[in-house]
Design a protein around this motif. Structure first.
Motif, PDB file in Angstrom:
ATOM      1  N   ASP A 351       0.818  -1.207   0.000  1.00 46.65           N
ATOM      2  CA  ASP A 351       0.000   0.000   0.000  1.00 46.65           C
ATOM      3  C   ASP A 351       0.855   1.263   0.000  1.00 46.65           C
ATOM      4  O   ASP A 351       1.886   1.337   0.692  1.00 46.65           O
ATOM      5  CB  ASP A 351      -0.912   0.016   1.223  1.00 46.65           C
ATOM      6  CG  ASP A 351      -1.949  -1.098   1.185  1.00 46.65           C
ATOM      7  OD1 ASP A 351      -2.081  -1.731   0.126  1.00 46.65           O
ATOM      8  OD2 ASP A 351      -2.613  -1.329   2.213  1.00 46.65           O
ATOM      9  N   VAL A 352       0.406   2.263  -0.765  1.00 46.49           N
ATOM     10  CA  VAL A 352       1.068   3.568  -0.826  1.00 46.49           C
ATOM     11  C   VAL A 352       0.089   4.610  -0.303  1.00 46.49           C
ATOM     12  O   VAL A 352      -1.035   4.739  -0.801  1.00 46.49           O
ATOM     13  CB  VAL A 352       1.484   3.913  -2.271  1.00 46.49           C
ATOM     14  CG1 VAL A 352       2.090   5.315  -2.322  1.00 46.49           C
ATOM     15  CG2 VAL A 352       2.465   2.882  -2.807  1.00 46.49           C
ATOM     16  N   GLN A 353       0.487   5.348   0.704  1.00 40.80           N
ATOM     17  CA  GLN A 353      -0.365   6.362   1.323  1.00 40.80           C
ATOM     18  C   GLN A 353      -0.577   7.548   0.371  1.00 40.80           C
ATOM     19  O   GLN A 353       0.364   8.046  -0.240  1.00 40.80           O
ATOM     20  CB  GLN A 353       0.274   6.867   2.608  1.00 40.80           C
ATOM     21  CG  GLN A 353      -0.499   7.986   3.299  1.00 40.80           C
ATOM     22  CD  GLN A 353      -1.530   7.465   4.268  1.00 40.80           C
ATOM     23  OE1 GLN A 353      -1.210   6.707   5.167  1.00 40.80           O
ATOM     24  NE2 GLN A 353      -2.776   7.885   4.093  1.00 40.80           N
ATOM     25  N   LEU A 354      -1.831   7.983   0.254  1.00 37.69           N
ATOM     26  CA  LEU A 354      -2.174   9.171  -0.527  1.00 37.69           C
ATOM     27  C   LEU A 354      -2.702  10.253   0.404  1.00 37.69           C
ATOM     28  O   LEU A 354      -3.106   9.977   1.532  1.00 37.69           O
ATOM     29  CB  LEU A 354      -3.216   8.834  -1.590  1.00 37.69           C
ATOM     30  CG  LEU A 354      -2.858   7.720  -2.581  1.00 37.69           C
ATOM     31  CD1 LEU A 354      -3.998   7.498  -3.557  1.00 37.69           C
ATOM     32  CD2 LEU A 354      -1.576   8.035  -3.328  1.00 37.69           C
ATOM     33  N   ASN A 355      -2.723  11.480  -0.091  1.00 38.72           N
ATOM     34  CA  ASN A 355      -3.206  12.604   0.712  1.00 38.72           C
ATOM     35  C   ASN A 355      -4.040  13.547  -0.132  1.00 38.72           C
ATOM     36  O   ASN A 355      -3.823  13.679  -1.341  1.00 38.72           O
ATOM     37  CB  ASN A 355      -2.033  13.396   1.307  1.00 38.72           C
ATOM     38  CG  ASN A 355      -1.246  12.598   2.331  1.00 38.72           C
ATOM     39  OD1 ASN A 355      -1.683  12.421   3.454  1.00 38.72           O
ATOM     40  ND2 ASN A 355      -0.092  12.104   1.921  1.00 38.72           N
ATOM     41  N   GLY A 356      -4.991  14.215   0.525  1.00 40.98           N
ATOM     42  CA  GLY A 356      -5.718  15.292  -0.116  1.00 40.98           C
ATOM     43  C   GLY A 356      -4.861  16.556  -0.094  1.00 40.98           C
ATOM     44  O   GLY A 356      -3.669  16.512   0.228  1.00 40.98           O
ATOM     45  N   ASN A 372      -5.062  13.326   6.976  1.00 40.54           N
ATOM     46  CA  ASN A 372      -4.500  13.211   5.629  1.00 40.54           C
ATOM     47  C   ASN A 372      -5.113  14.194   4.636  1.00 40.54           C
ATOM     48  O   ASN A 372      -5.138  13.948   3.439  1.00 40.54           O
ATOM     49  CB  ASN A 372      -4.660  11.778   5.116  1.00 40.54           C
ATOM     50  CG  ASN A 372      -3.945  10.778   6.000  1.00 40.54           C
ATOM     51  OD1 ASN A 372      -2.758  10.934   6.274  1.00 40.54           O
ATOM     52  ND2 ASN A 372      -4.671   9.782   6.476  1.00 40.54           N
ATOM     53  N   GLN A 373      -5.643  15.293   5.166  1.00 39.93           N
ATOM     54  CA  GLN A 373      -6.137  16.404   4.342  1.00 39.93           C
ATOM     55  C   GLN A 373      -7.331  16.040   3.459  1.00 39.93           C
ATOM     56  O   GLN A 373      -7.528  16.620   2.391  1.00 39.93           O
ATOM     57  CB  GLN A 373      -5.006  16.985   3.472  1.00 39.93           C
ATOM     58  CG  GLN A 373      -3.824  17.508   4.277  1.00 39.93           C
ATOM     59  CD  GLN A 373      -2.956  18.426   3.458  1.00 39.93           C
ATOM     60  OE1 GLN A 373      -3.449  19.337   2.786  1.00 39.93           O
ATOM     61  NE2 GLN A 373      -1.652  18.222   3.508  1.00 39.93           N
ATOM     62  N   TYR A 374      -8.130  15.082   3.900  1.00 41.00           N
ATOM     63  CA  TYR A 374      -9.384  14.766   3.210  1.00 41.00           C
ATOM     64  C   TYR A 374     -10.601  15.226   4.020  1.00 41.00           C
ATOM     65  O   TYR A 374     -11.732  14.901   3.687  1.00 41.00           O
ATOM     66  CB  TYR A 374      -9.513  13.264   2.966  1.00 41.00           C
ATOM     67  CG  TYR A 374      -8.534  12.690   1.964  1.00 41.00           C
ATOM     68  CD1 TYR A 374      -8.635  13.004   0.604  1.00 41.00           C
ATOM     69  CD2 TYR A 374      -7.528  11.828   2.366  1.00 41.00           C
ATOM     70  CE1 TYR A 374      -7.750  12.468  -0.315  1.00 41.00           C
ATOM     71  CE2 TYR A 374      -6.638  11.278   1.444  1.00 41.00           C
ATOM     72  CZ  TYR A 374      -6.757  11.608   0.110  1.00 41.00           C
ATOM     73  OH  TYR A 374      -5.869  11.078  -0.803  1.00 41.00           O
ATOM     74  N   GLY A 375     -10.388  15.970   5.093  1.00 41.82           N
ATOM     75  CA  GLY A 375     -11.482  16.380   5.961  1.00 41.82           C
ATOM     76  C   GLY A 375     -11.420  15.652   7.288  1.00 41.82           C
ATOM     77  O   GLY A 375     -10.766  14.623   7.429  1.00 41.82           O
ATOM     78  N   ASN A 376     -12.147  16.190   8.293  1.00 40.24           N
ATOM     79  CA  ASN A 376     -12.026  15.643   9.644  1.00 40.24           C
ATOM     80  C   ASN A 376     -13.240  14.824  10.075  1.00 40.24           C
ATOM     81  O   ASN A 376     -13.452  14.588  11.266  1.00 40.24           O
ATOM     82  CB  ASN A 376     -11.772  16.768  10.649  1.00 40.24           C
ATOM     83  CG  ASN A 376     -12.944  17.732  10.751  1.00 40.24           C
ATOM     84  OD1 ASN A 376     -13.835  17.721   9.912  1.00 40.24           O
ATOM     85  ND2 ASN A 376     -12.937  18.573  11.777  1.00 40.24           N
ATOM     86  N   THR A 403     -18.393  18.817   2.122  1.00 41.20           N
ATOM     87  CA  THR A 403     -18.071  17.646   1.309  1.00 41.20           C
ATOM     88  C   THR A 403     -16.894  18.009   0.421  1.00 41.20           C
ATOM     89  O   THR A 403     -16.821  19.123  -0.112  1.00 41.20           O
ATOM     90  CB  THR A 403     -19.275  17.228   0.444  1.00 41.20           C
ATOM     91  OG1 THR A 403     -20.339  16.814   1.301  1.00 41.20           O
ATOM     92  CG2 THR A 403     -18.913  16.073  -0.477  1.00 41.20           C
ATOM     93  N   TYR A 404     -15.969  17.048   0.239  1.00 43.35           N
ATOM     94  CA  TYR A 404     -14.756  17.298  -0.528  1.00 43.35           C
ATOM     95  C   TYR A 404     -14.613  16.272  -1.650  1.00 43.35           C
ATOM     96  O   TYR A 404     -15.018  15.121  -1.507  1.00 43.35           O
ATOM     97  CB  TYR A 404     -13.516  17.219   0.374  1.00 43.35           C
ATOM     98  CG  TYR A 404     -13.598  18.077   1.609  1.00 43.35           C
ATOM     99  CD1 TYR A 404     -13.530  19.466   1.530  1.00 43.35           C
ATOM    100  CD2 TYR A 404     -13.732  17.492   2.869  1.00 43.35           C
ATOM    101  CE1 TYR A 404     -13.605  20.250   2.668  1.00 43.35           C
ATOM    102  CE2 TYR A 404     -13.794  18.279   4.012  1.00 43.35           C
ATOM    103  CZ  TYR A 404     -13.742  19.655   3.915  1.00 43.35           C
ATOM    104  OH  TYR A 404     -13.816  20.432   5.029  1.00 43.35           O
ATOM    105  N   LEU A 405     -14.005  16.699  -2.742  1.00 37.72           N
ATOM    106  CA  LEU A 405     -13.693  15.798  -3.854  1.00 37.72           C
ATOM    107  C   LEU A 405     -12.251  16.036  -4.288  1.00 37.72           C
ATOM    108  O   LEU A 405     -11.850  17.168  -4.564  1.00 37.72           O
ATOM    109  CB  LEU A 405     -14.624  16.038  -5.051  1.00 37.72           C
ATOM    110  CG  LEU A 405     -14.260  15.300  -6.354  1.00 37.72           C
ATOM    111  CD1 LEU A 405     -14.364  13.789  -6.183  1.00 37.72           C
ATOM    112  CD2 LEU A 405     -15.149  15.770  -7.507  1.00 37.72           C
TER     113      LEU A 405
END
Length: 467
Positions: A351-356, A372-376, A403-405
């Protein structure tokens, strides 16, 4: 005596004259024949070439001086060019070998060679057909943003996945069918679905594969005869012939509730992948069913991430129908600390970690961006797809109250990792999702859905331009 000699000479002359005349009439004597031989053309050029595979045609360019025919192609077109034929034009009365109409692999490293021979049968030239990667840029643009009221659809919070595509139409779990402009075009056909006439019937979860076949799960009470939101029995249906035709039963599970958090990939009628979450545990496993021509090969997609921490918004999505290809994992984190997103090559890869990019872009403060910057807020959804031969995911996540995309590739080290940096809408939703409509290998649409008190959707078009 003189008279006899004269007559003999005259007769001999007549015979010679007759013989010459006959030779001329019969074409013998060599003069005209040599001229005809000289008149045969020595022209042997390859004038044009196009490669064809299925409905795809790519025109090449012939560099006569180098004896090279160059065909510029998009990354997504290369796979098709492994089995392609050619249409050519050559000099008048010239021939070409081998037969360009025969299917062959044009992606080979040294190119494909053809020999053009002139009419004279002696003069010839060899040409090499090579592929050249097109210089491209990917463009992501928002097409529209509309509330459920604007779209005329019911606000309904489904179990992660309330929208999917059937061809170029999108379908909600309430059976509403709309076009790419957001206009209602009809109601989804549910003929043949068990208990679909129930008053409160709806699809439990909706998605589609990359061939744009709508796929939906339906939950039932024990025994599988009565539609229920207390699910003990699950059926998956696929609309193989379009939204207005009866679906076919794709898969069923009589023992467990596996209707939620699923994703469909590839082409489930040929080679595709259906993933859905298993029972909750400290190290979460997902079911990974690989479909090949109607036969199912089950795999355990294991992760080290907890699925029993109270926030169950977790799913796995494959970017294609290839089990050795890329998968994306969305795992909700406990205590409202956001979501984790990972990419993985193959079912058993690393697995490779991704971030927003919420904090990096200054969209929200650090504490609201989550770990990880995808919202709390600890729910999210990931929908994978392939564009120009590369794996991407649409990551939909949530925060307070937004909501985030984010649309990003499998490799965070890439210079153009983000197709769309994290976007924010003031529409808090505990269960947002996304659907992808694949137009071609170099064009897709991503539809984000945020069902909540401020229910809304946003449609994005991702296309490829040649530089």
């Amino acid at each position: 005596m003189k008279t006899k000699l004269f007559l003999a000479i005259l007769a001999s002359a007549a015979l010679v004259s007759f013989a010459v005349s006959c030779e001329k009439e019969n074409g013998s004597g060599g003069g005209d024949s040599d001229k005809k031989e000289e008149m045969k053309s020595k022209e042997c050029k390859l004038l044009s070439i196009s490669l064809k595979s299925g409905d795809m045609t790519i025109e090449g360019f012939v560099y006569e001086e180098d004896k090279v025919a160059e065909v510029t192609c998009m990354p997504a077109q290369k796979e098709a060019l492994k089995k392609a034929s050619a249409e050519v034009a050559v000099s008048e009365k010239a021939t070409i070998t081998p037969d360009p109409k025969e299917v062959r692999d044009y992606t080979v490293a040294d190119g494909v060679k053809f020999k053009v021979t002139a009419e004279d049968g002696k003069t010839s030239q060899e040409y090499t057909v090579i592929l050249k990667d097109a210089k491209i840029k990917t463009v992501c643009k928002k097409v529209w943003e509309k509330t459920f009221g604007d779209l005329g659809i019911k606000p309904n919070i489904s179990e992660i996945g309330n929208v999917g595509f059937s061809g170029d139409k999108f379908v909600t779990n309430n059976l509403e069918v709309l076009d790419l402009e957001g206009k209602t075009v009809g109601k989804l056909c549910t003929d043949g679905i068990v208990d679909s006439k129930a008053a409160d019937f709806c699809l439990t979860c909706v998605s589609n594969d990359h061939a744009n076949h709508l796929v939906a799960s339906v939950g039932y009470a024990a025994g599988g005869e009565t539609f229920s939101k207390e699910i003990k029995y699950t059926r998956y249906y696929i609309w193989a012939d379009g939204w207005d035709k009866a679906p076919k039963l794709l898969y069923e599970n009589k023992e467990a509730e596996v209707a939620k958090y699923f994703s469909a990939s590839g082409d489930l009628l040929k080679q595709g992948i259906l993933t859905f979450i298993a029972g909750r545990s400290a190290t979460q496993m997902h079911h990974c069913n690989v479909f090949v021509d109607g036969k199912i090969n089950w795999n355990a997609f294991n992760t080290p991430y907890p699925g029993n921490d109270g926030n169950w918004g977790a799913n796995v999505s494959a970017a294609s129908g290839d089990p050795e290809g890329y998968f994306f994992i969305c795992d909700s984190r406990g205590n409202n600390s956001g979501v984790d997103v990972y990419s993985r090559k193959g079912i058993k890869g690393n697995d490779v970690q991704l971030n927003g990019s919420l904090v990096d872009d200054g969209t929200v403060a650090g504490e609201h961006g989550g770990k990880n910057q995808y919202g709390n807020y600890s729910t999210g959804y990931v929908r994978a797809f392939t564009l120009n031969g590369k794996a991407y995911a649409a990551v939909v996540s949530s925060g307070w109250p937004s909501t985030y995309l984010t649309i990003q590739s499998a490799d965070p080290a890439e210079e153009e990792h983000y197709l769309l940096r994290s976007q924010v809408w003031a529409a808090g939703s505990p269960k947002p999702c996304a659907a992808v409509y694949t137009v071609s290998g170099n064009e897709v649409y991503v539809l984000m859905s945020s069902p909540s008190s401020a229910s809304m959707m946003a449609l994005f078009k991702i296309s490829t331009e040649v530089i």
